[in-house]
Design a protein around this motif. Structure first.
Motif, short mmCIF file in Angstrom:
data_model
loop_
_atom_site.label_atom_id
_atom_site.label_comp_id
_atom_site.label_asym_id
_atom_site.label_seq_id
_atom_site.Cartn_x
_atom_site.Cartn_y
_atom_site.Cartn_z
N UNK A 24 0.93 -1.10 -0.24
CA UNK A 24 -0.01 -0.24 0.08
C UNK A 24 0.92 1.23 0.03
N UNK A 25 1.81 1.35 0.74
CA UNK A 25 2.87 2.42 0.88
C UNK A 25 3.51 2.69 -0.42
N UNK A 26 3.88 1.49 -0.84
CA UNK A 26 4.71 1.70 -2.09
C UNK A 26 3.79 2.09 -3.22
N UNK A 27 2.61 1.58 -3.25
CA UNK A 27 1.58 2.07 -4.43
C UNK A 27 1.40 3.40 -4.25
N UNK A 28 1.21 4.08 -3.01
CA UNK A 28 0.88 5.46 -2.91
C UNK A 28 1.98 6.36 -3.15
N UNK A 29 3.15 6.13 -2.87
CA UNK A 29 4.34 6.47 -3.23
C UNK A 29 4.69 6.70 -4.51
N UNK A 30 4.17 5.77 -5.29
CA UNK A 30 4.49 5.20 -6.69
C UNK A 30 4.14 6.66 -7.70
N UNK A 31 3.14 7.36 -7.10
CA UNK A 31 2.55 8.46 -7.64
C UNK A 31 2.55 9.73 -6.94
N UNK A 32 3.65 9.57 -5.98
CA UNK A 32 3.98 10.74 -5.11
C UNK A 32 2.61 11.16 -4.30
N UNK A 33 1.70 10.34 -3.95
CA UNK A 33 0.68 10.71 -3.08
C UNK A 33 -0.76 11.40 -3.80
N UNK A 34 -0.54 11.30 -5.31
CA UNK A 34 -1.45 12.16 -6.01
C UNK A 34 -2.82 11.53 -5.86
N UNK A 35 -2.92 10.26 -6.28
CA UNK A 35 -4.10 9.40 -6.11
C UNK A 35 -4.70 9.04 -5.07
N UNK A 36 -6.17 8.96 -4.98
CA UNK A 36 -7.02 8.62 -3.75
C UNK A 36 -7.45 7.07 -3.57
N UNK A 37 -7.29 6.71 -2.65
CA UNK A 37 -7.88 5.39 -2.42
C UNK A 37 -8.75 4.95 -1.27
N UNK A 38 -9.37 3.83 -1.22
CA UNK A 38 -10.35 3.79 -0.14
C UNK A 38 -9.94 2.22 0.29
N UNK A 39 -9.79 2.08 1.76
CA UNK A 39 -9.75 0.77 2.06
C UNK A 39 -10.97 0.09 2.70
#
Length: 272
Positions: free
Chosen positions: A168-183
């Motif tokens: 999850x952290x790598x996914x978020x950092x991959x686009x520099x925190x621009x995208x939004x996700x829901x858990x």
């Protein structure tokens, strides 16, 4: 809120005590390889800006019900049998029953994968603010959820959960925190809040009798929250403390799920 109560009473300093957990961040920096797979426990959503509420495809509804200590003991006996050595914990026992019941409501084909959110066993010092939540995925494999014994599902939830925090952290950092996700609700999500100190707030010697818990922005797959019951109340009678279960689901699934849960002696009495 509990800390605030102590500050107001003059029992504690108002200086916050925060700890930063950088284990995952350091691991991500040391391993910048492409993701082997995207985590199942999160879902990318359209940008929500500052609203923090995602649009749902279904109208979501919430209901809660108490589970007494006696009901919990009967449920664990039914799932684990009389052998106390291999007894399944309360959280996994409740989740197994709800998982199987909801699969019946949804036609038996899903959810074949669910998310588990619970606190890390390594707890911070009391009064320290630190995010210790573990987000894991559990996959059922090829067998039918509706035809599976609840004990097998509970054992799966207990022993086969795969920690996805690094992914999850790598996914978020991959686009520099621009995208939004829901858990919550990306997959059917079970959240263990049994140890949360909901009743620790004290003002002028008084503590809360009942704490209401609300969650907004749950995705279409739904979420189940297992909460502590009020201490010393009727929910807790029967040789131990009870629980409160709060479920957020698409509205059209609620009545059928309630009917399924009654077969296991659960529900039947909604909380306001």
């Amino acid at each position: 809120m509990n800390k605030w109560g102590k500050i107001v009473a003059g029992l504690q300093s108002n200086k916050p005590n925060f700890l930063k957990s950088d284990t995952l961040t350091e691991r991500s920096k040391d391993n910048p390889k492409p993701l082997p797979q995207e985590p199942l426990s999160v879902k990318r959503v359209n940008p929500v800006g500052d609203h923090w509420i995602i649009p749902n495809n279904s109208k979501m509804a919430t209901f809660s019900f108490p589970v007494t200590a006696t009901q919990l003991a009967n449920l664990q006996l039914e799932i684990s049998g009389p052998n106390q050595i291999d007894q399944i914990p309360v959280f996994e026992s409740l989740c197994a029953i709800i998982w199987k019941s909801l699969a019946k409501v949804r036609g038996g084909t899903r959810p074949e994968a669910v998310t588990i959110c619970k606190n890390s066993p390594s707890k911070p010092a009391k009064g320290t603010a630190l995010n210790t939540q573990i987000i894991s995925k559990v996959k059922a494999g090829s067998f039918s959820i509706t035809e599976t014994d609840p004990r097998k599902l509970a054992t799966l939830l207990l022993n086969e959960a795969v920690d996805e925090r690094s992914l999850i952290e790598e996914l978020v950092e991959k686009d520099h925190g621009v995208s939004d996700f829901v858990v919550y609700g990306a997959k059917l999500t079970f959240v263990n809040l049994e140890e949360a100190d909901f009743y620790g707030l004290e003002l002028n010697g008084d503590k809360p009798e009942v704490v209401h818990y609300s969650v907004q922005g749950v995705g279409d797959e739904g979420a189940v929250f297992v909460l502590p019951g009020p201490k010393g109340s009727g929910i807790g009678k029967g040789g131990g403390e009870g629980r409160i279960v709060k479920i957020v689901l698409p509205e059209e699934q609620v009545l059928e799920l309630k009917a399924e849960l009654v077969n296991y002696g659960l529900g039947g009495h909604d909380l306001p």
